[in-house]
Design a protein around this motif. Sequence first.
Motif, PDB file in Angstrom:
ATOM      1  N   ASP A  82      39.258  17.876 -17.952  1.00 16.93           N
ATOM      2  CA  ASP A  82      40.273  17.328 -18.844  1.00 16.93           C
ATOM      3  C   ASP A  82      41.271  18.410 -19.242  1.00 16.93           C
ATOM      4  O   ASP A  82      42.242  18.148 -19.951  1.00 16.93           O
ATOM      5  N   ASP A  83      41.046  19.636 -18.755  1.00 18.70           N
ATOM      6  CA  ASP A  83      41.969  20.751 -18.946  1.00 18.70           C
ATOM      7  C   ASP A  83      42.561  21.108 -17.583  1.00 18.70           C
ATOM      8  O   ASP A  83      41.918  20.896 -16.553  1.00 18.70           O
ATOM      9  N   GLN A  84      43.767  21.664 -17.575  1.00 12.70           N
ATOM     10  CA  GLN A  84      44.396  21.965 -16.289  1.00 12.70           C
ATOM     11  C   GLN A  84      43.796  23.173 -15.593  1.00 12.70           C
ATOM     12  O   GLN A  84      44.026  23.372 -14.396  1.00 12.70           O
ATOM     13  N   VAL A  85      42.992  23.968 -16.309  1.00 11.25           N
ATOM     14  CA  VAL A  85      42.289  25.090 -15.680  1.00 11.25           C
ATOM     15  C   VAL A  85      40.825  25.044 -16.106  1.00 11.25           C
ATOM     16  O   VAL A  85      40.423  25.697 -17.068  1.00 11.25           O
ATOM     17  N   PRO A  86      39.989  24.265 -15.437  1.00 11.96           N
ATOM     18  CA  PRO A  86      38.563  24.270 -15.750  1.00 11.96           C
ATOM     19  C   PRO A  86      37.991  25.675 -15.583  1.00 11.96           C
ATOM     20  O   PRO A  86      38.348  26.397 -14.644  1.00 11.96           O
ATOM     21  N   ALA A  87      37.102  26.062 -16.488  1.00  7.12           N
ATOM     22  CA  ALA A  87      36.593  27.427 -16.452  1.00  7.12           C
ATOM     23  C   ALA A  87      35.251  27.499 -17.150  1.00  7.12           C
ATOM     24  O   ALA A  87      34.881  26.618 -17.935  1.00  7.12           O
ATOM     25  N   VAL A  88      34.541  28.570 -16.856  1.00 10.61           N
ATOM     26  CA  VAL A  88      33.259  28.819 -17.510  1.00 10.61           C
ATOM     27  C   VAL A  88      33.052  30.322 -17.598  1.00 10.61           C
ATOM     28  O   VAL A  88      33.478  31.072 -16.710  1.00 10.61           O
ATOM     29  N   SER A  89      32.429  30.773 -18.672  1.00 11.23           N
ATOM     30  CA  SER A  89      32.163  32.201 -18.823  1.00 11.23           C
ATOM     31  C   SER A  89      30.982  32.402 -19.749  1.00 11.23           C
ATOM     32  O   SER A  89      30.540  31.479 -20.446  1.00 11.23           O
ATOM     33  N   GLY A  90      30.462  33.608 -19.747  1.00  6.57           N
ATOM     34  CA  GLY A  90      29.344  33.945 -20.619  1.00  6.57           C
ATOM     35  C   GLY A  90      28.887  35.357 -20.345  1.00  6.57           C
ATOM     36  O   GLY A  90      29.562  36.133 -19.649  1.00  6.57           O
ATOM     37  N   VAL A  91      27.720  35.695 -20.883  1.00  7.24           N
ATOM     38  CA  VAL A  91      27.130  37.018 -20.676  1.00  7.24           C
ATOM     39  C   VAL A  91      25.846  36.837 -19.865  1.00  7.24           C
ATOM     40  O   VAL A  91      24.930  36.112 -20.273  1.00  7.24           O
ATOM     41  N   TYR A  92      25.813  37.474 -18.717  1.00 10.19           N
ATOM     42  CA  TYR A  92      24.672  37.363 -17.801  1.00 10.19           C
ATOM     43  C   TYR A  92      23.782  38.578 -17.965  1.00 10.19           C
ATOM     44  O   TYR A  92      24.252  39.725 -18.015  1.00 10.19           O
ATOM     45  N   ASP A  93      22.461  38.332 -18.051  1.00  8.31           N
ATOM     46  CA  ASP A  93      21.495  39.420 -18.229  1.00  8.31           C
ATOM     47  C   ASP A  93      20.381  39.261 -17.207  1.00  8.31           C
ATOM     48  O   ASP A  93      19.598  38.317 -17.254  1.00  8.31           O
ATOM     49  N   ASP A  94      20.343  40.199 -16.250  1.00 11.78           N
ATOM     50  CA  ASP A  94      19.287  40.203 -15.240  1.00 11.78           C
ATOM     51  C   ASP A  94      18.198  41.206 -15.567  1.00 11.78           C
ATOM     52  O   ASP A  94      17.358  41.518 -14.718  1.00 11.78           O
ATOM     53  N   GLY A  95      18.224  41.733 -16.787  1.00 13.43           N
ATOM     54  CA  GLY A  95      17.240  42.722 -17.204  1.00 13.43           C
ATOM     55  C   GLY A  95      17.663  44.149 -16.951  1.00 13.43           C
ATOM     56  O   GLY A  95      16.945  45.083 -17.317  1.00 13.43           O
ATOM     57  N   LYS A  96      18.838  44.341 -16.344  1.00 13.88           N
ATOM     58  CA  LYS A  96      19.313  45.688 -16.030  1.00 13.88           C
ATOM     59  C   LYS A  96      20.595  46.046 -16.781  1.00 13.88           C
ATOM     60  O   LYS A  96      21.256  47.025 -16.454  1.00 13.88           O
ATOM     61  N   GLY A  97      20.928  45.228 -17.765  1.00 10.26           N
ATOM     62  CA  GLY A  97      22.134  45.469 -18.541  1.00 10.26           C
ATOM     63  C   GLY A  97      22.997  44.223 -18.594  1.00 10.26           C
ATOM     64  O   GLY A  97      23.254  43.583 -17.579  1.00 10.26           O
ATOM     65  N   LYS A  98      23.428  43.847 -19.798  1.00  8.18           N
ATOM     66  CA  LYS A  98      24.222  42.637 -19.968  1.00  8.18           C
ATOM     67  C   LYS A  98      25.615  42.808 -19.365  1.00  8.18           C
ATOM     68  O   LYS A  98      26.207  43.876 -19.428  1.00  8.18           O
ATOM     69  N   ALA A  99      26.128  41.690 -18.792  1.00  5.42           N
ATOM     70  CA  ALA A  99      27.417  41.756 -18.093  1.00  5.42           C
ATOM     71  C   ALA A  99      28.189  40.458 -18.313  1.00  5.42           C
ATOM     72  O   ALA A  99      27.632  39.362 -18.196  1.00  5.42           O
ATOM     73  N   ALA A 100      29.446  40.584 -18.619  1.00  9.57           N
ATOM     74  CA  ALA A 100      30.307  39.424 -18.747  1.00  9.57           C
ATOM     75  C   ALA A 100      30.608  38.850 -17.371  1.00  9.57           C
ATOM     76  O   ALA A 100      30.814  39.595 -16.405  1.00  9.57           O
ATOM     77  N   VAL A 101      30.631  37.525 -17.282  1.00  7.76           N
ATOM     78  CA  VAL A 101      30.989  36.842 -16.042  1.00  7.76           C
ATOM     79  C   VAL A 101      31.937  35.693 -16.386  1.00  7.76           C
ATOM     80  O   VAL A 101      31.879  35.129 -17.479  1.00  7.76           O
ATOM     81  N   SER A 102      32.823  35.348 -15.464  1.00 10.74           N
ATOM     82  CA  SER A 102      33.708  34.209 -15.670  1.00 10.74           C
ATOM     83  C   SER A 102      34.082  33.599 -14.335  1.00 10.74           C
ATOM     84  O   SER A 102      34.043  34.274 -13.296  1.00 10.74           O
ATOM     85  N   LEU A 103      34.427  32.325 -14.381  1.00 16.39           N
ATOM     86  CA  LEU A 103      34.877  31.623 -13.177  1.00 16.39           C
ATOM     87  C   LEU A 103      35.896  30.569 -13.594  1.00 16.39           C
ATOM     88  O   LEU A 103      35.732  29.898 -14.615  1.00 16.39           O
ATOM     89  N   SER A 104      36.962  30.437 -12.801  1.00 18.29           N
ATOM     90  CA  SER A 104      37.996  29.439 -13.095  1.00 18.29           C
ATOM     91  C   SER A 104      38.381  28.693 -11.824  1.00 18.29           C
ATOM     92  O   SER A 104      38.257  29.214 -10.710  1.00 18.29           O
ATOM     93  N   LEU A 105      38.862  27.460 -11.997  1.00 19.48           N
ATOM     94  CA  LEU A 105      39.277  26.591 -10.907  1.00 19.48           C
ATOM     95  C   LEU A 105      40.719  26.163 -11.112  1.00 19.48           C
ATOM     96  O   LEU A 105      41.152  25.932 -12.245  1.00 19.48           O
TER      97      LEU A 105
END
Length: 421
Positions: free
Chosen positions: A124-147
């Motif tokens: 419902d937005d012209q740029v669908p997107a998702v983001s968050g902080v990913y933690d694989d146990g080796k250090g937290k990391a920001a991630v994002s993805l847009s369409l």
Amino acid sequence: MPFEDELGVALRRAGDGFTADRDALAEAGEQRGRRLLVRRRAAVASGSVVALALIAAAGAYSGGLLDGNGGATSVYVAAPPTPTGDDKGSRAGSGSVSAEQMIANLRALLPGGQLTGPVGRGTDDQVPAVSGVYDDGKGKAAVSLSLSRVDPYGSQARAGSECGDKNLERYDFCRTEQLADGSTVMLHKGYEYTDGREDTKVWRAVRVTPQGFMVEANEWNAPAEKGAAVSRSNPPLPIDQLKSLVTSELWYPALKDLPAAEPVARPGSEAATGSPAALRDRQAVEALEELLAGLRIRIPVVSKGGEGRYGYVVFDEGKGKSLLQLNVSEDRDSGHSGFTGPNLPPLADGTLVRVTQGPGEKGKGVTEWKVDTIRTDGLRVTLSAFNTADQNGTATREEPALTLDRLKELALAPGWKQTRN
């Protein structure tokens, strides 16, 4: 991301990436902002109020191709803001894919670990997107993805498949691949800041399909793109896993819900064969090259680039690389601040000219020579020359490759012309 936010990010990146007149940067920021969703590098100049038209050769200036009546730090968003009604425009989809589904897709594609604090936008937005902080146990990391949807033959698509100029952009790795379905994928390992002030890395993958579907994913080695300490030496996903993220079929329902992008004028099309639209779509870097040829400036050019009303070339005649930047804008200051005074008389045709020479703002030993001009119709042409190809680095020669006289010739050439929509 709302365009107003993109514009602000574009202006901040522009300040990190090159030194130029602030008014010109503000004007160029509108265009550069639109391309941040592609590779956070500055936009297409569709619908702009100022356009650039240049006669290719000096002998053609009076010949009348355009007679008197004829009419250019990577920054990334770790958390897209919650959409509001103002964020939704004609390019939005039906909303058949929700923000929650975007978040679920990202979680499903990440290789284990946890995704915390996710924020999403649906179709419902012209740029669908998702983001968050990913933690694989080796250090937290920001991630994002847009369409998004783009013209597969336009400048946004090209930006998604071209590696940046290493003379001007700091990165460790970049590769473009062609997939069996005709898609292009660019894989890039770079840094949040071009001047190296912090150790924050940002890796990204961008896929553009023949249908104009564009998917961009970014990851950092810190829990936020800015203002957070580095948590690990590299972002968590190897570059091939980042590629898998943007090539996943899970994004197709959302992409197909977005309306197709309007095609832009390009060489060979009806709109690009001498009509006013072609002039409005003219890229500054192309015009700069033609003007150099027309004025018989034959210093070898080793790289070039830019977008819209910003363009650059890098010279190297064997004495060290030298950057030349061009900004074309509309001067909106009726008082023309900085252009008045007894030492700055206008030319006979009313054109205002300001010439400055001095140290650059960033690199070590860098010198900048600038010629700034404003025509009576408000068209502003600014040329800046440096004694290095990288303003954030170290000088590579004593003076810029072009003399001040040559800069004036370029800036004051009668081939520059303003057209309006």
